[in-house]
Motif scaffolding. Structure first.
Motif, PDB file in Angstrom:
ATOM      1  N   SER A 101      77.410 -17.864  40.038  1.00 49.22           N
ATOM      2  CA  SER A 101      77.013 -19.203  40.480  1.00 49.22           C
ATOM      3  C   SER A 101      75.966 -19.120  41.587  1.00 49.22           C
ATOM      4  CB  SER A 101      78.219 -19.985  40.985  1.00 49.22           C
ATOM      5  OG  SER A 101      79.112 -20.224  39.941  1.00 49.22           O
ATOM      6  N   GLU A 112      72.580 -18.280  40.099  1.00 43.91           N
ATOM      7  CA  GLU A 112      72.016 -19.471  39.463  1.00 43.91           C
ATOM      8  C   GLU A 112      71.521 -20.493  40.486  1.00 43.91           C
ATOM      9  OE1 GLU A 112      75.224 -20.586  36.772  1.00 43.91           O
ATOM     10  OE2 GLU A 112      73.984 -19.883  35.112  1.00 43.91           O
ATOM     11  N   ARG A 113      72.292 -20.708  41.552  1.00 42.82           N
ATOM     12  CA  ARG A 113      71.870 -21.655  42.601  1.00 42.82           C
ATOM     13  C   ARG A 113      70.549 -21.213  43.210  1.00 42.82           C
ATOM     14  NH1 ARG A 113      77.047 -21.815  43.941  1.00 42.82           N
ATOM     15  NH2 ARG A 113      76.855 -20.253  45.562  1.00 42.82           N
ATOM     16  N   ARG A 139      67.722 -21.814  40.661  1.00 46.60           N
ATOM     17  CA  ARG A 139      67.642 -23.143  40.037  1.00 46.60           C
ATOM     18  C   ARG A 139      66.244 -23.770  40.098  1.00 46.60           C
ATOM     19  NH1 ARG A 139      70.113 -24.294  36.227  1.00 46.60           N
ATOM     20  NH2 ARG A 139      72.042 -23.625  37.174  1.00 46.60           N
ATOM     21  N   ASP A 171      64.221 -22.922  37.003  1.00 42.87           N
ATOM     22  CA  ASP A 171      64.896 -23.106  35.722  1.00 42.87           C
ATOM     23  C   ASP A 171      63.875 -23.418  34.632  1.00 42.87           C
ATOM     24  OD1 ASP A 171      66.481 -23.913  33.554  1.00 42.87           O
ATOM     25  OD2 ASP A 171      67.926 -24.913  34.850  1.00 42.87           O
ATOM     26  N   GLU A 177      68.693 -21.005  28.800  1.00 39.62           N
ATOM     27  CA  GLU A 177      69.567 -20.980  29.969  1.00 39.62           C
ATOM     28  C   GLU A 177      68.926 -20.124  31.049  1.00 39.62           C
ATOM     29  OE1 GLU A 177      72.383 -22.723  30.393  1.00 39.62           O
ATOM     30  OE2 GLU A 177      72.052 -23.591  28.418  1.00 39.62           O
ATOM     31  N   LEU A 178      69.155 -20.484  32.285  1.00 39.23           N
ATOM     32  CA  LEU A 178      68.642 -19.738  33.420  1.00 39.23           C
ATOM     33  C   LEU A 178      69.245 -18.325  33.457  1.00 39.23           C
ATOM     34  CD1 LEU A 178      67.014 -19.830  36.086  1.00 39.23           C
ATOM     35  CD2 LEU A 178      69.037 -20.773  37.164  1.00 39.23           C
ATOM     36  N   LEU A 179      70.555 -18.229  33.287  1.00 35.70           N
ATOM     37  CA  LEU A 179      71.260 -16.943  33.306  1.00 35.70           C
ATOM     38  C   LEU A 179      72.225 -16.900  32.129  1.00 35.70           C
ATOM     39  CD1 LEU A 179      72.169 -14.261  34.657  1.00 35.70           C
ATOM     40  CD2 LEU A 179      73.766 -15.624  36.020  1.00 35.70           C
ATOM     41  N   ILE A 224      67.882 -13.207  32.669  1.00 38.37           N
ATOM     42  CA  ILE A 224      67.485 -14.267  33.596  1.00 38.37           C
ATOM     43  C   ILE A 224      66.150 -14.789  33.082  1.00 38.37           C
ATOM     44  CG2 ILE A 224      66.726 -14.772  35.943  1.00 38.37           C
ATOM     45  CD1 ILE A 224      68.642 -12.562  36.912  1.00 38.37           C
TER      46      ILE A 224
END
Length: 105
Positions: A22, A25-26, A29, A32, A45-47, A57
Motif C-alpha cells: 500500500s 502504491e501511495r 499514485r 498512475d 494497474e499501478l502495481l 510497476i
C-alpha cells in the motif's frame, strides 16, 4: 515532451506486507497510468504482484525520449520500494521498458 507508460518488473525475494505494498502504491499514485489513454483502455494497474512474487510497476512518465523515461521510472520505483523498507536485496528490479506512448506534444 512525450507521455510514456513505463513498466518496471521486479521480484520480491522475501515476504512483503500489505502495508508495504500500500505504501509503494501511495508513493507512486501521482504517476498512475490510469491517467493516460492507454492506461484507461488497457485497465493498467499501478502495481501488480503475480505468482512467484514477481511484480510489475507501471508508471506514467513525461520525458523527451525513451531512455530518459525509462531511467525516471526506474528511479521512482526504487525510491518507492526503499521508502517502504524494501531494499535492492529484497526487491531487485529488472530493466524498465516502454509499454506505450500516449501522446506527443
Amino acid at each position: 515532451m512525450t507521455t510514456y507508460v513505463i513498466t518496471v518488473p521486479g521480484t520480491f525475494l522475501h515476504d512483503v506486507t500489505e502495508d508495504q505494498l500500500s505504501g509503494v502504491e501511495r508513493r507512486l499514485r501521482p504517476r498512475d497510468p490510469h491517467n493516460t489513454e492507454l492506461g484507461e483502455a488497457e485497465e493498467l494497474e499501478l502495481l501488480t504482484v503475480q505468482e512467484g512474487n514477481t511484480f510489475s510497476i507501471r508508471l506514467e512518465i513525461e520525458a523527451h525520449g525513451r531512455a530518459d523515461a525509462e531511467a525516471q521510472a526506474k528511479r521512482l520505483a526504487e525510491a518507492a520500494l526503499r521508502e517502504n523498507g524494501l531494499t535492492a536485496e529484497d526487491a531487485p528490479l529488472g530493466p524498465a521498458v516502454v509499454t506505450g506512448i500516449d501522446s506527443e506534444y
